[in-house]
Design an enzyme around this catalytic site. Structure first.
Site, PDB file in Angstrom:
ATOM      1  N   VAL A 499       0.839  -1.206   0.000  1.00 30.47           N
ATOM      2  CA  VAL A 499       0.000   0.000   0.000  1.00 30.47           C
ATOM      3  C   VAL A 499       0.871   1.253   0.000  1.00 30.47           C
ATOM      4  CG1 VAL A 499      -1.639   1.353   1.367  1.00 30.47           C
ATOM      5  CG2 VAL A 499      -1.999  -1.106   1.066  1.00 30.47           C
ATOM      6  N   TRP A 502       2.529   1.588  -3.358  1.00 37.78           N
ATOM      7  CA  TRP A 502       1.504   1.953  -4.341  1.00 37.78           C
ATOM      8  C   TRP A 502       1.181   3.439  -4.271  1.00 37.78           C
ATOM      9  CZ3 TRP A 502      -3.442   3.916  -3.633  1.00 37.78           C
ATOM     10  CH2 TRP A 502      -4.247   3.952  -4.780  1.00 37.78           C
ATOM     11  N   HIS A 503       1.102   3.997  -3.051  1.00 38.32           N
ATOM     12  CA  HIS A 503       0.806   5.424  -2.916  1.00 38.32           C
ATOM     13  C   HIS A 503       1.901   6.275  -3.547  1.00 38.32           C
ATOM     14  CE1 HIS A 503      -2.387   4.529   0.081  1.00 38.32           C
ATOM     15  NE2 HIS A 503      -2.842   5.708  -0.288  1.00 38.32           N
ATOM     16  N   ASP A 504       3.131   5.991  -3.190  1.00 36.58           N
ATOM     17  CA  ASP A 504       4.264   6.748  -3.725  1.00 36.58           C
ATOM     18  C   ASP A 504       5.531   6.081  -3.216  1.00 36.58           C
ATOM     19  OD1 ASP A 504       5.665   8.595  -5.126  1.00 36.58           O
ATOM     20  OD2 ASP A 504       4.909  10.360  -4.064  1.00 36.58           O
TER      21      ASP A 504
END
Length: 619
Positions: A499, A502-504
């Site tokens: 997660v 995936w965000h950055d």
């Protein structure tokens, strides 16, 4: 209808998303046009559960007094440091823009929200134009076709009509998606289609046992490559080919010059990655691949009225998996392309075949009004409280009192909650107008959360459900038992690592992901140490114990989100030091914890009230 009853219906869970008032295993034909009455679920009367109401007890009158005193003061603490004569104003004044409320400037300094806010007029046109063009398309291509939904009884003719409706919607979605993405990203649409094609071949052409690992490696690789290569500029690629093709250099610059409305396409491509993974795994798990019997035949399910759970788990028709056009129509579906919510491939095909009964003019209208009120709340907040600009200006935190510091942090988190919820609800509204019902991403207000586990079920809910289906469960989940709990914790660590990536791709987001898991552990340990079954004879004592633990949870959740999405590790250290470095700060923290305890008790009672109405949310 009175004003009170209108707002009660407007802010009901049924208006927000019928998934909250209907069991996921209940066929959607039981969802009707009218809002559910209290005490019903799935159209059936429910037994009343939960403790007797406490709202009118002396205890809760005290809590009401605390709310009436604290909430206005909390808000005013931020407003008072957002005035032209307040400390640090000169440091962040350049980040403010001309406003339209109260003659004040507006804090539009958050780049992520500013990108949405500045384009609201154009997006509003799309919400009207895209569904209108679909109606025109259907008028000329399906002149005599009825609207199919879960209330229709499946017959040979209705099944043929459903197949026709599916093909018609897919054709429109494919064409509109290509036009939409080309307008947004210009010639970068060629890069996007190439990535989509490679993923499609991985899911459909590789040997079955190679698909899961290859899918994950490729898609995580895309996340890293997009970031490191900054969207694969044509000019950079053409320069590398100049020795072999001397005249190609100028062509790269020409292609880059037509980048569309959003040249940096890679910034918002992360959601597309989730849909690519969803397609590959939904096909991988389909009976066409596993050679298992059809779930429709085994369970004797009515394909025209599947439950919400079955829409996700029952495989789509085999022909939809082998069509690249269908795959592109799903992955680039315009209403959900930029920000979601996330809809699985199976669910998309099911709703494209049969219109969901949860999609109605009344619900969509109420949802739209609710969105507009939320948008105005955000406008009011950023016109009166400048906490985002203050945090961006690296201010001298020592000039603020412990109370002001904590409120700046608290309202920063509220801004994050609103800046994410508003685009999510806007694009979900667009999908509802277009006849597709994706999951609601925000279940509760940010200030109505006391459990770390429940918080992550209700924050970006469609992403949470996606990670459970495609990451957590395939890893083995977290069943009971000693070794099972350890495996569950390890799986949670893997989930939140993904997660965060995936965000950055930033260290502070990895720290955020690991902090989330770390802060969940005390709640898990406390649940094991204080099981509810052993406190049935002393419910009030148990409620107090849970309230004390919940206060700690709230503080930890605030810390993790400040690190990940607001001020970072150094900023959090500065804020904590400013609060805890004096005896006044320590006294404030004690007072703040008591106030949080009051808030938590109100949250407990709110959930008990939902149980009395037959609503059981795991958040």
């Amino acid at each position: 209808m009175t004003v009170v009853s209108f707002f009660r219906e407007l802010y009901s869970l049924d208006t927000l998303d019928t998934r909250f008032t209907n069991s996921s295993s209940t066929p959607l034909k039981l969802v009707n046009e009218d809002t559910k009455k209290p005490g019903t679920r799935d159209g059936k009367a429910q037994s009343t559960e939960g403790s007797p109401p406490r709202w009118r007890t002396p205890e809760f009158f005290v809590y009401l007094a605390v709310f009436l005193f604290c909430v206005p003061n909390m808000y005013w603490a931020v407003v008072s440091v957002s005035q032209p004569d307040s400390p640090n104003y000169s440091k962040y004044a350049h980040l403010l823009s001309p406003g339209w409320l109260f003659g004040r400037k507006v804090d539009n300094s958050d780049a992520q929200y500013a990108g949405f806010r500045n384009n609201i007029p154009y997006l509003a046109v799309l919400v009207l134009l895209h569904p209108f063009l679909r109606r025109v398309w259907e008028r000329y291509t399906l002149p005599n076709q009825p609207v199919l939904n879960g209330s229709a009884k499946p017959t040979t003719s209705s099944q043929a009509a459903a197949d026709t409706r599916l093909q018609n919607r897919l054709a429109f979605d494919f064409v509109s998606a290509l036009i939409y993405v080309t307008a947004l990203n210009g010639f970068s649409v060629l890069k996007i289609l190439l990535i989509l094609l490679i993923n499609y071949k991985i899911g459909t052409a590789l040997p079955r046992n190679a698909i899961p690992v290859t899918t994950w490696v490729f898609n995580i690789g895309v996340l890293f490559a997009n970031e490191l290569a900054q969207g694969y500029r044509y000019s950079v690629m053409s320069e590398a080919l100049v020795p072999f093709f001397p005249g190609i250099g100028d062509w790269g610059k020409i292609l880059d010059s037509y980048g569309g409305l959003q040249p940096r396409w890679e910034v918002l491509f992360n959601l597309t990655v989730l849909r690519m993974i969803s397609f590959n795994f939904d096909y991988y798990w389909s009976p066409d691949r596993s050679r298992a019997g059809s779930p429709l035949e085994k369970k004797q399910l009515d394909v025209s009225a599947l439950s919400e759970r079955d829409r996700v788990t029952v495989p789509a028709p085999a022909s939809t998996y082998t069509s690249f056009r269908t795959y592109v129509a799903y992955v680039l579906y315009p209403p959900l392309y930029l920000a979601g919510p996330i809809l699985t491939f199976n669910d998309y095909i099911s709703q494209s075949t049969y219109r969901s009964p949860s999609v109605s003019t009344k619900r969509t209208t109420l949802y739209g009004i609710r969105f507009l009120l939320t948008l105005f709340c955000m406008e009011f907040l950023i016109h009166t409280a400048y906490m985002v600009a203050i945090s961006k200006a690296s201010p001298d935190w020592s000039v603020y009192t412990p109370f002001q510091l904590s409120m700046l942090a608290y309202f920063n988190l509220h801004h994050i909650w609103l800046k994410l919820m508003i685009p999510w609800r806007f694009f979900r509204l667009w999908a509802l107008v277009d006849g597709i019902d994706p999951p609601e991403n925000m279940v509760r207000c940010m200030s109505d959360n006391y459990s770390a586990l429940a918080f992550w079920r209700s924050w970006h809910r469609s992403f949470n459900r996606w990670t459970i289906r495609y990451v957590y469960v395939p890893l083995g989940g977290g069943p009971g038992g000693g070794s099972g709990r350890l495996r569950g914790i390890a799986n949670m660590m893997a989930v939140f690592t993904f997660v965060a990536i995936w965000h950055d791709i930033q260290l502070r987001l990895l720290v955020w992901g690991w902090l989330v898991v770390l802060f969940v552990l005390p709640e898990v340990a406390a649940t094991l140490a204080f099981p509810a079954s052993k406190w049935k004879s002393r419910p009030n004592t148990y409620r107090v114990i849970c309230g004390i633990g919940a206060v700690g949870n709230v503080l930890m959740m605030m810390s993790a989100n400040l690190v990940g999405f607001a001020v970072g590790v150094d900023g959090l250290k500065s804020i904590v030091h400013g609060i805890a470095s004096t005896w006044q700060g320590a006294l404030f923290m004690l007072t703040a914890c008591c106030t949080l305890f009051v808030g938590v008790q109100v949250m407990f009672e709110h959930r008990e009230e939902e149980k009395r109405k037959g609503i059981k949310l795991k958040c």
